[in-house]
Design a protein around this motif. Sequence first.
Motif, PDB file in Angstrom:
ATOM      1  N   LEU A 103      -9.959   7.478  -9.682  1.00 51.12           N
ATOM      2  CA  LEU A 103      -8.732   7.695  -8.923  1.00 51.12           C
ATOM      3  C   LEU A 103      -8.999   7.646  -7.432  1.00 51.12           C
ATOM      4  N   LEU A 104     -10.074   8.312  -6.995  1.00 53.78           N
ATOM      5  CA  LEU A 104     -10.411   8.328  -5.575  1.00 53.78           C
ATOM      6  C   LEU A 104     -10.596   6.910  -5.045  1.00 53.78           C
ATOM      7  N   ARG A 105     -11.270   6.095  -5.829  1.00 51.58           N
ATOM      8  CA  ARG A 105     -11.514   4.723  -5.396  1.00 51.58           C
ATOM      9  C   ARG A 105     -10.198   3.973  -5.199  1.00 51.58           C
ATOM     10  N   ALA A 106      -9.289   4.144  -6.166  1.00 53.05           N
ATOM     11  CA  ALA A 106      -7.992   3.458  -6.082  1.00 53.05           C
ATOM     12  C   ALA A 106      -7.200   3.911  -4.859  1.00 53.05           C
ATOM     13  N   VAL A 107      -7.217   5.222  -4.616  1.00 53.79           N
ATOM     14  CA  VAL A 107      -6.457   5.741  -3.474  1.00 53.79           C
ATOM     15  C   VAL A 107      -7.081   5.263  -2.162  1.00 53.79           C
ATOM     16  N   ALA A 108      -8.400   5.296  -2.096  1.00 50.76           N
ATOM     17  CA  ALA A 108      -9.090   4.840  -0.884  1.00 50.76           C
ATOM     18  C   ALA A 108      -8.784   3.370  -0.613  1.00 50.76           C
TER      19      ALA A 108
ATOM     20  N   PRO B 210       0.799  -1.236   0.000  1.00 47.78           N
ATOM     21  CA  PRO B 210       0.000   0.000   0.000  1.00 47.78           C
ATOM     22  C   PRO B 210       0.823   1.272   0.000  1.00 47.78           C
ATOM     23  N   ARG B 211       1.849   1.314   0.807  1.00 48.04           N
ATOM     24  CA  ARG B 211       2.604   2.556   0.927  1.00 48.04           C
ATOM     25  C   ARG B 211       3.300   2.932  -0.364  1.00 48.04           C
ATOM     26  N   GLU B 212       3.947   1.959  -0.983  1.00 48.77           N
ATOM     27  CA  GLU B 212       4.610   2.213  -2.266  1.00 48.77           C
ATOM     28  C   GLU B 212       3.582   2.526  -3.345  1.00 48.77           C
ATOM     29  N   ARG B 213       2.443   1.842  -3.251  1.00 46.60           N
ATOM     30  CA  ARG B 213       1.382   2.078  -4.222  1.00 46.60           C
ATOM     31  C   ARG B 213       0.939   3.538  -4.163  1.00 46.60           C
ATOM     32  N   LEU B 214       0.694   4.032  -2.958  1.00 46.40           N
ATOM     33  CA  LEU B 214       0.274   5.425  -2.788  1.00 46.40           C
ATOM     34  C   LEU B 214       1.336   6.380  -3.322  1.00 46.40           C
ATOM     35  N   SER B 215       2.572   6.071  -2.992  1.00 47.08           N
ATOM     36  CA  SER B 215       3.664   6.924  -3.438  1.00 47.08           C
ATOM     37  C   SER B 215       3.709   6.986  -4.965  1.00 47.08           C
TER      38      SER B 215
ATOM     39  N   ALA C 227       9.086  16.590  -2.636  1.00 45.01           N
ATOM     40  CA  ALA C 227       9.248  16.618  -1.187  1.00 45.01           C
ATOM     41  C   ALA C 227       7.906  16.801  -0.469  1.00 45.01           C
ATOM     42  N   PRO C 228       7.136  17.843  -0.802  1.00 40.19           N
ATOM     43  CA  PRO C 228       5.815  17.990  -0.177  1.00 40.19           C
ATOM     44  C   PRO C 228       4.958  16.745  -0.347  1.00 40.19           C
ATOM     45  N   GLN C 229       5.020  16.145  -1.521  1.00 34.62           N
ATOM     46  CA  GLN C 229       4.220  14.952  -1.782  1.00 34.62           C
ATOM     47  C   GLN C 229       4.537  13.848  -0.774  1.00 34.62           C
ATOM     48  N   GLN C 230       5.815  13.591  -0.605  1.00 36.22           N
ATOM     49  CA  GLN C 230       6.196  12.489   0.285  1.00 36.22           C
ATOM     50  C   GLN C 230       5.872  12.818   1.735  1.00 36.22           C
ATOM     51  N   ARG C 231       6.071  14.077   2.085  1.00 40.36           N
ATOM     52  CA  ARG C 231       5.751  14.514   3.451  1.00 40.36           C
ATOM     53  C   ARG C 231       4.246  14.385   3.685  1.00 40.36           C
ATOM     54  N   LEU C 232       3.471  14.759   2.690  1.00 41.47           N
ATOM     55  CA  LEU C 232       2.017  14.643   2.779  1.00 41.47           C
ATOM     56  C   LEU C 232       1.633  13.202   3.073  1.00 41.47           C
ATOM     57  N   LEU C 233       2.277  12.302   2.368  1.00 47.55           N
ATOM     58  CA  LEU C 233       1.987  10.883   2.532  1.00 47.55           C
ATOM     59  C   LEU C 233       2.274  10.440   3.970  1.00 47.55           C
ATOM     60  N   GLU C 234       3.402  10.879   4.491  1.00 42.74           N
ATOM     61  CA  GLU C 234       3.752  10.532   5.878  1.00 42.74           C
ATOM     62  C   GLU C 234       2.654  10.990   6.837  1.00 42.74           C
TER      63      GLU C 234
ATOM     64  N   GLU D 197      -9.775  11.447   0.108  1.00 37.82           N
ATOM     65  CA  GLU D 197     -10.283  12.742  -0.343  1.00 37.82           C
ATOM     66  C   GLU D 197      -9.309  13.867  -0.011  1.00 37.82           C
ATOM     67  N   LEU D 198      -8.781  13.815   1.194  1.00 34.21           N
ATOM     68  CA  LEU D 198      -7.836  14.854   1.608  1.00 34.21           C
ATOM     69  C   LEU D 198      -6.554  14.776   0.798  1.00 34.21           C
ATOM     70  N   THR D 199      -6.073  13.573   0.566  1.00 30.55           N
ATOM     71  CA  THR D 199      -4.867  13.401  -0.247  1.00 30.55           C
ATOM     72  C   THR D 199      -5.097  13.956  -1.645  1.00 30.55           C
ATOM     73  N   PHE D 200      -6.224  13.603  -2.176  1.00 24.66           N
ATOM     74  CA  PHE D 200      -6.592  14.057  -3.517  1.00 24.66           C
ATOM     75  C   PHE D 200      -6.677  15.581  -3.554  1.00 24.66           C
ATOM     76  N   ALA D 201      -7.374  16.130  -2.579  1.00 32.60           N
ATOM     77  CA  ALA D 201      -7.515  17.587  -2.514  1.00 32.60           C
ATOM     78  C   ALA D 201      -6.149  18.257  -2.425  1.00 32.60           C
TER      79      ALA D 201
END
Lengths: 189, 189
Positions: free
Chosen positions: B129-134, B85-90, B175-182, B152-156
């Motif tokens: 996309l939302l479905r996949a991320v969820a 999951p984590r790598e998938r999200l990234s 950088a922001p992207q990865q931090r957001l994920l964390e 939803e928040l990630t997407f937003a």
Amino acid sequence: MTAQKPPSTRLSVNDWLQAGYTLLAEQGGRALKVESLCQQIGATRGSFYWHFEDMDSYRAALVETWNAFLARDRQSLESLDALPPRERLSAMMTTLVSPQHWMLERAMREWARTDPIAAENVRQADRLLLRAVAKAYCDYGFSPEDARLRAELTFAAGIGLLHLAGSAAQAQRVAPQQRLLELMLADPT
Amino acid sequence: MTAQKPPSTRLSVNDWLQAGYTLLAEQGGRALKVESLCQQIGATRGSFYWHFEDMDSYRAALVETWNAFLARDRQSLESLDALPPRERLSAMMTTLVSPQHWMLERAMREWARTDPIAAENVRQADRLLLRAVAKAYCDYGFSPEDARLRAELTFAAGIGLLHLAGSAAQAQRVAPQQRLLELMLADPT
DNA sequence: ACCTGAACACCGTTCAAGT
DNA sequence: ACCTGAACACCGTTCAAGT
């Protein structure tokens, strides 16, 4: 004593700006035509061109007025300094997505892509808000760098929610907002 | 055997669409004029109107092509199911903000505000996309409801970063992207 | 000072004519 | 089948004339 404003068949610059905001919010940037404005306000083209040089300077006037409005608005945000950081952030987010703002906010950002004046004003307004939000995160206990990053992400999420919300009512956006705040205040080591 | 495409003084529908994407990405929606397209491609108005009914249907064609492109793109995202999951999200986030996409993504969302066809296509793409991320958040261990909200928040935030990034290079957004994920993967009780 | 309405210019659209 | 270029319509802009 100052003169009372008459019920006025005569139009002011502000009347035209108001009509523009209405059109922008309701129908977007492409609907901003001279003829549409004239219909909205009940006057003819010539009247518009008495008050404004042309469409470009009319757009510029809209942007400037909007920016002044925003600046006042955001200065009052900074005056929330007395509140504890968490409530301050919560209040900021609520204001950011207030229904009076988001339609125009979106229209302004759309404009900013092609209009240098709009772009500069949006940039300036963003800088103010970002600083205030970062300060709140800082006061909450995060390092300046971390606070800055969290502010950017919060801001980005706010903007994104504005875009995704479509014409949804404010109520539907409050829950995500508060949840976002919880996540942003988490402290993953 | 199939005919080779000649170096072609003759134009195809696709040539016109390509020209449109270029204009959209470089100068935004207001620059999409028949005459500009003709200059870009080196033909006259009549040629454009041989291939397309009018500007509206030309815009519709742009949207549909774009949507097909996106759908393929996002289906390949869902095929990342094998990844943890984590790598998938990234991986999803990286694709979401790829430089080839974001300019057009923005232009499409701008359009969607006033064009019902564009709106429907954007909505549909977002849903996928939302479905996949969820699902990824779900697989990571969050409850379906929580996963949905985090998606939803990630997407937003992703959308917001696209808008804020301006013309910044992709590197500045990683950088922001990865931090957001964390932050999104944190688990505040 | 503020507005009207006719006139003009620009760009989206049509179409008869070419290859 | 695909393209040109002249013609027309629409809307942004100007301006002489009205109050």
